[in-house]
Design a protein around this motif. Structure first.
Motif, PDB file in Angstrom:
ATOM      1  N   GLU A 189      53.555  21.816  49.053  1.00 31.39           N
ATOM      2  CA  GLU A 189      52.493  22.742  49.021  1.00 31.39           C
ATOM      3  C   GLU A 189      52.471  23.683  50.460  1.00 31.39           C
ATOM      4  O   GLU A 189      52.530  24.948  50.519  1.00 31.39           O
ATOM      5  CB  GLU A 189      51.251  22.271  49.040  1.00 31.39           C
ATOM      6  CG  GLU A 189      50.932  21.585  47.288  1.00 31.39           C
ATOM      7  CD  GLU A 189      51.708  20.518  47.060  1.00 31.39           C
ATOM      8  OE1 GLU A 189      52.046  20.073  45.909  1.00 31.39           O
ATOM      9  OE2 GLU A 189      52.116  19.710  47.909  1.00 31.39           O
ATOM     10  N   ARG A 190      52.660  22.536  51.438  1.00 33.55           N
ATOM     11  CA  ARG A 190      52.515  23.329  52.590  1.00 33.55           C
ATOM     12  C   ARG A 190      53.606  24.437  53.183  1.00 33.55           C
ATOM     13  O   ARG A 190      53.750  25.256  53.720  1.00 33.55           O
ATOM     14  CB  ARG A 190      52.533  22.238  53.879  1.00 33.55           C
ATOM     15  CG  ARG A 190      51.098  21.595  53.832  1.00 33.55           C
ATOM     16  CD  ARG A 190      51.161  20.438  54.913  1.00 33.55           C
ATOM     17  NE  ARG A 190      49.904  19.734  54.684  1.00 33.55           N
ATOM     18  CZ  ARG A 190      49.984  18.384  55.077  1.00 33.55           C
ATOM     19  NH1 ARG A 190      51.205  17.734  55.405  1.00 33.55           N
ATOM     20  NH2 ARG A 190      49.035  17.699  54.832  1.00 33.55           N
ATOM     21  N   GLU A 235      53.001  27.493  51.008  1.00 32.47           N
ATOM     22  CA  GLU A 235      52.230  28.219  51.896  1.00 32.47           C
ATOM     23  C   GLU A 235      52.797  28.841  53.046  1.00 32.47           C
ATOM     24  O   GLU A 235      52.522  30.171  53.290  1.00 32.47           O
ATOM     25  CB  GLU A 235      50.796  27.499  52.089  1.00 32.47           C
ATOM     26  CG  GLU A 235      49.644  28.031  52.854  1.00 32.47           C
ATOM     27  CD  GLU A 235      49.895  28.230  54.382  1.00 32.47           C
ATOM     28  OE1 GLU A 235      49.205  29.319  54.839  1.00 32.47           O
ATOM     29  OE2 GLU A 235      50.816  27.716  55.268  1.00 32.47           O
ATOM     30  N   ASP A 269      55.089  31.715  52.341  1.00 30.83           N
ATOM     31  CA  ASP A 269      54.296  33.040  51.781  1.00 30.83           C
ATOM     32  C   ASP A 269      53.862  33.477  53.196  1.00 30.83           C
ATOM     33  O   ASP A 269      53.841  34.693  53.331  1.00 30.83           O
ATOM     34  CB  ASP A 269      53.171  32.660  50.847  1.00 30.83           C
ATOM     35  CG  ASP A 269      53.763  32.361  49.480  1.00 30.83           C
ATOM     36  OD1 ASP A 269      54.941  32.585  49.144  1.00 30.83           O
ATOM     37  OD2 ASP A 269      53.017  31.866  48.686  1.00 30.83           O
ATOM     38  N   ARG A 270      53.202  32.892  53.945  1.00 34.97           N
ATOM     39  CA  ARG A 270      52.739  33.578  55.192  1.00 34.97           C
ATOM     40  C   ARG A 270      53.491  34.092  56.169  1.00 34.97           C
ATOM     41  O   ARG A 270      53.324  34.954  57.040  1.00 34.97           O
ATOM     42  CB  ARG A 270      51.791  32.414  55.918  1.00 34.97           C
ATOM     43  CG  ARG A 270      51.374  32.750  57.049  1.00 34.97           C
ATOM     44  CD  ARG A 270      50.107  31.697  57.528  1.00 34.97           C
ATOM     45  NE  ARG A 270      50.122  30.534  57.207  1.00 34.97           N
ATOM     46  CZ  ARG A 270      50.715  29.393  58.228  1.00 34.97           C
ATOM     47  NH1 ARG A 270      51.242  29.959  59.199  1.00 34.97           N
ATOM     48  NH2 ARG A 270      50.938  28.086  57.681  1.00 34.97           N
TER      49      ARG A 270
END
Length: 338
Positions: A59-60, A63, A66-67
């Motif tokens: 999940e990290r 994220e 994407d960031r």
């Protein structure tokens, strides 16, 4: 991936800085994506990262991708005997859930199942295993592996068994990511568990590999490779040499001599090397625009920011950020397994 006390000491600080401060400096690119730059719509591939690495689970990692505007990541396994990596670096690995290797292929495969369009799989069996080529063949046939990597082992990479594996990869169109660390630059000052954490041999070993496997594409990576951006011998005793670059280093020489060498631009080793003399780096990239591959081996945006500071034309940026990586990875449907 890079070992060494300096890398380990920076890791936790950078990890929390990434999580806590980067979001405040972002602007929205799309409703579902946040990035460090405004108005950027160029595809970016991170050609070197690992699963469950430096505190980033699935999940990290998604994220963070994407960031940072990362469309896809080369997700590389790192399989090596337990006595061939520094136990002080275990904090950044996936060992609590899978202690078979620092970054097992099983975790790469699990990430791929969850987000098949975001990850390109890499796997590298230890060439010293008698079943190494069979394992590589199975990885290609059963799991659509497209990269051999990361190869990070305490062996000379021109070992005949390694050469056989690398030639097999070349026959199937897979590039090979090689990690190099010079023994004299990685001294621990201790007798146990190792006097130094060396990997792969030296730059002469790399040249022999390039010559012995002309049909295989190799990505040079880590301190033992990037120290040779300069035509000096600082890298023989210093893992991350700094100071002005002396033109004509071994990287420049090898890029001019061998069509099958590419530069993995990940981690502190590359950033330190290319930052020594940005104008020289720019000249080197202009001379070989098809040979530099954007990568991180971590979760920050420092390499992106450095590349942008060079003010390169868009066609070269396209090459670095995604086109070069795409050119050297085989389409899954064309991978030959016979």
């Amino acid at each position: 991936s890079e070992d060494g006390d300096s890398q380990a000491e920076r890791a936790v600080t950078l990890f929390f800085r990434d999580l806590l401060t980067n979001g405040a400096n972002c602007t929205k690119l799309k409703a579902e994506k946040i990035c460090f730059w405004e108005g950027e719509d160029m595809k970016i591939i991170d050609a070197h990262n690992h699963p469950d690495f430096h505190g980033h689970n699935f999940e990290r990692m998604i994220e963070n991708m994407d960031r940072n505007g990362i469309a896809q990541t080369w997700l590389l396994a790192w399989e090596t005997p337990e006595d061939e990596y520094d136990p002080a670096t275990k904090f950044c690995m996936a060992l609590p859930i899978d202690d078979s290797n620092p970054n097992s292929f099983r975790l790469c495969w699990e990430y791929k199942q969850k987000a098949p369009d975001r990850f390109i799989l890499g796997y590298a069996p230890d060439p010293r295993r008698p079943d190494a080529i069979q394992r590589m063949r199975a990885a290609i046939a059963n799991y659509n592996v497209q990269i051999c990597g990361e190869v990070k082992l305490r062996m000379m990479y021109d070992n005949p068994d390694a050469i056989d594996l690398f030639r097999f990869c070349g026959e199937n169109g897979l590039p090979v990511t090689l990690h190099f660390d010079n023994a004299s630059a990685q001294r621990t000052g201790r007798e146990f568990p190792r006097r130094s954490w060396w990997y792969g041999g030296d730059i002469d070993t790399l040249e022999r590999v390039l010559r012995l496997c002309p049909e295989t594409k190799f990505l040079g990576h880590a301190p033992g490779f990037w120290c040779h951006i300069s035509n000096d011998d600082l890298g023989t005793t210093t893992a991350y040499p700094t100071g002005p670059v002396v033109p004509g280093g071994r990287i420049e020489q090898l890029l001019e001599k061998y069509d099958n060498l590419y530069c993995d631009m990940s981690a502190g080793s590359c950033l330190t090397a290319v930052s020594r003399d940005p104008e020289y780096t720019k000249t080197l990239i202009f001379a070989h625009p098809e040979k530099f591959v954007f990568a991180r081996d971590y979760y920050d945006s420092r390499m992106y920011q450095f590349i942008e500071s060079l003010d390169l034309p868009d066609d070269i940026r396209e090459n670095i950020y995604h086109a070069n990586a795409e050119r050297i990875t085989p389409p899954v449907k064309q991978v030959r397994i016979e």
